[in-house]
Scaffold this motif. Structure first.
Motif, short mmCIF file in Angstrom:
data_model
loop_
_atom_site.label_atom_id
_atom_site.label_comp_id
_atom_site.label_asym_id
_atom_site.label_seq_id
_atom_site.Cartn_x
_atom_site.Cartn_y
_atom_site.Cartn_z
N ASP A 30 0.91 -1.22 -0.01
CA ASP A 30 0.12 0.06 -0.12
C ASP A 30 0.91 1.22 -0.14
O ASP A 30 1.89 1.34 0.82
CB ASP A 30 -0.96 0.18 1.38
CG ASP A 30 -1.85 1.01 1.40
OD1 ASP A 30 -1.39 2.14 2.02
OD2 ASP A 30 -2.96 1.27 0.76
N GLU A 31 0.42 2.26 -0.83
CA GLU A 31 1.39 3.27 -1.08
C GLU A 31 1.65 4.30 0.24
O GLU A 31 2.59 4.55 0.71
CB GLU A 31 0.93 4.39 -1.90
CG GLU A 31 1.75 5.39 -2.55
CD GLU A 31 1.43 6.17 -3.63
OE1 GLU A 31 1.14 7.57 -3.51
OE2 GLU A 31 0.98 5.64 -4.42
N LYS A 32 0.59 4.12 1.29
CA LYS A 32 0.41 4.66 2.29
C LYS A 32 1.14 4.06 3.53
O LYS A 32 1.68 4.52 4.38
CB LYS A 32 -1.03 5.46 2.79
CG LYS A 32 -1.01 6.30 4.14
CD LYS A 32 -2.31 6.66 4.32
CE LYS A 32 -2.60 7.57 5.53
NZ LYS A 32 -3.77 8.04 5.87
N TYR A 33 0.73 3.00 3.70
CA TYR A 33 0.89 1.83 4.94
C TYR A 33 2.06 0.85 4.77
O TYR A 33 2.37 0.53 5.50
CB TYR A 33 -0.53 1.12 5.23
CG TYR A 33 -1.43 1.97 5.72
CD1 TYR A 33 -1.40 2.74 6.77
CD2 TYR A 33 -2.57 2.27 5.03
CE1 TYR A 33 -2.43 3.59 7.30
CE2 TYR A 33 -3.77 3.09 5.27
CZ TYR A 33 -3.59 3.84 6.52
OH TYR A 33 -4.63 4.82 6.81
N GLY A 34 2.54 1.19 3.61
CA GLY A 34 3.54 -0.15 3.12
C GLY A 34 3.24 -1.37 2.87
O GLY A 34 2.19 -1.61 2.34
N TYR A 35 3.97 -2.31 3.28
CA TYR A 35 3.64 -4.04 3.17
C TYR A 35 2.61 -4.20 4.02
O TYR A 35 2.70 -4.01 5.02
CB TYR A 35 4.86 -4.53 3.28
CG TYR A 35 5.82 -4.60 2.02
CD1 TYR A 35 5.53 -4.96 0.71
CD2 TYR A 35 6.86 -3.53 2.15
CE1 TYR A 35 6.35 -4.87 -0.27
CE2 TYR A 35 7.91 -3.50 1.04
CZ TYR A 35 7.62 -3.88 0.00
OH TYR A 35 8.56 -3.67 -0.99
N VAL A 36 1.50 -5.11 3.56
CA VAL A 36 0.40 -5.56 4.21
C VAL A 36 0.90 -6.79 4.58
O VAL A 36 1.00 -7.73 3.51
CB VAL A 36 -0.95 -5.27 3.44
CG1 VAL A 36 -1.86 -5.86 4.38
CG2 VAL A 36 -1.15 -3.89 3.28
N HIS A 37 0.79 -7.11 5.84
CA HIS A 37 1.12 -8.49 6.18
C HIS A 37 -0.25 -9.32 7.14
O HIS A 37 -1.17 -8.56 7.18
CB HIS A 37 2.28 -8.37 7.32
CG HIS A 37 3.56 -7.89 6.86
ND1 HIS A 37 4.36 -8.61 6.29
CD2 HIS A 37 4.02 -6.62 6.54
CE1 HIS A 37 5.26 -7.86 5.99
NE2 HIS A 37 4.96 -6.64 6.22
N SER A 38 -0.20 -10.49 7.36
CA SER A 38 -1.10 -11.04 8.10
C SER A 38 -1.06 -10.58 9.47
O SER A 38 -2.03 -10.81 10.25
CB SER A 38 -1.07 -12.65 7.91
OG SER A 38 -0.03 -13.11 8.67
#
Length: 142
Positions: free
Chosen positions: A36-44
């Motif tokens: 995500d451009e704003k939140y970075g890498y999305v993980h579980s």
């Protein structure tokens, strides 16, 4: 872990490893990591949202140790750093070697987090040398 002060070399090796894993995942299943451009890498795991990067070094700080661990912790707070013992988060402190890392994990780029750690550790080291000199010059308590 790598001995020495080549933080940039370690960072580049990490980036190559992440890229290689990403390329392998893409080749295997045709998908990329969720970024995500704003939140970075999305993980579980939400605690790893963003970069989640903890950059650290082990450094001897005998001057700060003699001043007191609470004073070191307060100074690290001012520098956006986190001191730990070399046995990890809950392993306790022994001697005068510390694991110093960036305190923040979210809201900053990987480069910003690593640079914060580098700048802070350099400042702590300069201050430690000054503390050692001051402590050596102080008259011994009777």
């Amino acid at each position: 872990m790598q001995k020495g002060g080549d933080v940039l070399g370690v960072f580049k090796r990490l980036a190559r490893g992440i890229s290689a894993v990403g390329d392998s995942v893409k080749a295997e299943c045709g998908k990329d990591f969720c970024l995500d451009e704003k939140y970075g890498y999305v993980h579980s795991c939400p605690t790893n949202l963003g970069t989640g990067m903890r950059a650290s070094v082990h450094i001897d700080l005998p001057g700060w140790t003699k001043e007191g661990v609470d004073k070191l912790k307060a100074r690290c707070e001012e520098l956006a750093l986190q001191p730990r013992g070399t046995r990890g988060e809950s392993g306790g402190q022994t001697g005068h070697t510390y694991d110093i890392s960036n305190k923040h994990r979210l809201g900053y780029s990987e480069v910003q987090l690593v640079q914060t750690m580098i700048d802070g550790v350099n400042k702590l080291y300069e201050e430690d040398l000054a503390l050692q000199k001051k402590q050596a010059e102080a008259p011994a308590a009777e």
